[in-house]
Design a protein around this motif. Sequence first.
Motif, PDB file in Angstrom:
ATOM      1  N   GLY A  79       1.554  39.854  67.234  1.00 34.67           N
ATOM      2  CA  GLY A  79       2.007  38.851  66.276  1.00 34.67           C
ATOM      3  C   GLY A  79       3.501  38.932  66.009  1.00 34.67           C
ATOM      4  N   TYR A  80       4.231  39.575  66.909  1.00 36.73           N
ATOM      5  CA  TYR A  80       5.669  39.770  66.725  1.00 36.73           C
ATOM      6  C   TYR A  80       6.396  38.434  66.599  1.00 36.73           C
ATOM      7  CZ  TYR A  80      10.483  41.059  67.710  1.00 36.73           C
ATOM      8  OH  TYR A  80      11.843  41.204  67.641  1.00 36.73           O
ATOM      9  N   ASN A  81       6.050  37.471  67.430  1.00 30.25           N
ATOM     10  CA  ASN A  81       6.743  36.183  67.407  1.00 30.25           C
ATOM     11  C   ASN A  81       6.560  35.487  66.070  1.00 30.25           C
ATOM     12  OD1 ASN A  81       7.545  36.612  70.034  1.00 30.25           O
ATOM     13  ND2 ASN A  81       5.777  35.550  70.881  1.00 30.25           N
ATOM     14  N   TRP A  82       5.360  35.544  65.513  1.00 27.90           N
ATOM     15  CA  TRP A  82       5.092  34.902  64.231  1.00 27.90           C
ATOM     16  C   TRP A  82       5.915  35.552  63.129  1.00 27.90           C
ATOM     17  CZ3 TRP A  82       3.512  30.535  62.502  1.00 27.90           C
ATOM     18  CH2 TRP A  82       3.127  30.403  61.178  1.00 27.90           C
ATOM     19  N   ARG A  83       5.997  36.885  63.146  1.00 28.07           N
ATOM     20  CA  ARG A  83       6.796  37.589  62.139  1.00 28.07           C
ATOM     21  C   ARG A  83       8.266  37.194  62.248  1.00 28.07           C
ATOM     22  NH1 ARG A  83       3.716  42.190  63.607  1.00 28.07           N
ATOM     23  NH2 ARG A  83       5.485  42.996  64.764  1.00 28.07           N
ATOM     24  N   ALA A  84       8.769  37.058  63.463  1.00 28.47           N
ATOM     25  CA  ALA A  84      10.166  36.680  63.656  1.00 28.47           C
ATOM     26  C   ALA A  84      10.419  35.274  63.108  1.00 28.47           C
ATOM     27  CB  ALA A  84      10.530  36.749  65.135  1.00 28.47           C
ATOM     28  N   LEU A  85       9.494  34.355  63.320  1.00 33.02           N
ATOM     29  CA  LEU A  85       9.648  32.998  62.779  1.00 33.02           C
ATOM     30  C   LEU A  85       9.648  33.006  61.257  1.00 33.02           C
ATOM     31  CD1 LEU A  85       7.327  30.976  65.178  1.00 33.02           C
ATOM     32  CD2 LEU A  85       9.821  30.885  65.046  1.00 33.02           C
ATOM     33  N   VAL A  86       8.763  33.784  60.663  1.00 30.10           N
ATOM     34  CA  VAL A  86       8.695  33.859  59.201  1.00 30.10           C
ATOM     35  C   VAL A  86       9.974  34.478  58.640  1.00 30.10           C
ATOM     36  CG1 VAL A  86       7.477  34.939  57.275  1.00 30.10           C
ATOM     37  CG2 VAL A  86       6.180  33.876  59.125  1.00 30.10           C
ATOM     38  N   GLU A  87      10.464  35.540  59.281  1.00 33.08           N
ATOM     39  CA  GLU A  87      11.707  36.158  58.825  1.00 33.08           C
ATOM     40  C   GLU A  87      12.878  35.181  58.918  1.00 33.08           C
ATOM     41  OE1 GLU A  87      12.320  39.784  60.942  1.00 33.08           O
ATOM     42  OE2 GLU A  87      10.493  40.693  60.136  1.00 33.08           O
ATOM     43  N   ALA A  88      12.917  34.368  59.962  1.00 33.79           N
ATOM     44  CA  ALA A  88      13.969  33.359  60.094  1.00 33.79           C
ATOM     45  C   ALA A  88      13.855  32.326  58.982  1.00 33.79           C
ATOM     46  CB  ALA A  88      13.891  32.688  61.463  1.00 33.79           C
ATOM     47  N   ASP A  89      12.633  31.930  58.630  1.00 37.44           N
ATOM     48  CA  ASP A  89      12.432  30.971  57.541  1.00 37.44           C
ATOM     49  C   ASP A  89      12.903  31.539  56.204  1.00 37.44           C
ATOM     50  OD1 ASP A  89      11.414  29.080  59.240  1.00 37.44           O
ATOM     51  OD2 ASP A  89       9.318  29.503  58.764  1.00 37.44           O
ATOM     52  N   VAL A  90      12.569  32.794  55.946  1.00 36.98           N
ATOM     53  CA  VAL A  90      12.987  33.427  54.690  1.00 36.98           C
ATOM     54  C   VAL A  90      14.509  33.542  54.645  1.00 36.98           C
ATOM     55  CG1 VAL A  90      12.905  35.567  53.361  1.00 36.98           C
ATOM     56  CG2 VAL A  90      10.817  34.616  54.309  1.00 36.98           C
TER      57      VAL A  90
END
Length: 81
Positions: free
Chosen positions: A25-36
């Motif tokens: 789930g690394y890609n999903w975490r990276a997208l969420v971190e970018a959103d935050v």
Amino acid sequence: APTQRDAHLRCVAERGRMGWQRASGYNWRALVEADVSRWKRVIGGGLRSQTDGRQATEVAIAANVLNRMLELGRPEYVRIA
């Protein structure tokens, strides 16, 4: 027992880096971190309002602003063939 890092390294060795990213789930975490990060750059790190109702309104307005900004920057795809 293997540590979490050891388990990730084993997964990378078995599936490759891209397979590990999908599995963990690394890609999903990276997208969420970018959103935050985007939220904090545009809106700020904290809420300015003191009451719950006003904080909810502030968050709703901030989300609307970010959604508008994202919509402006999103490409529109048109199928040619």
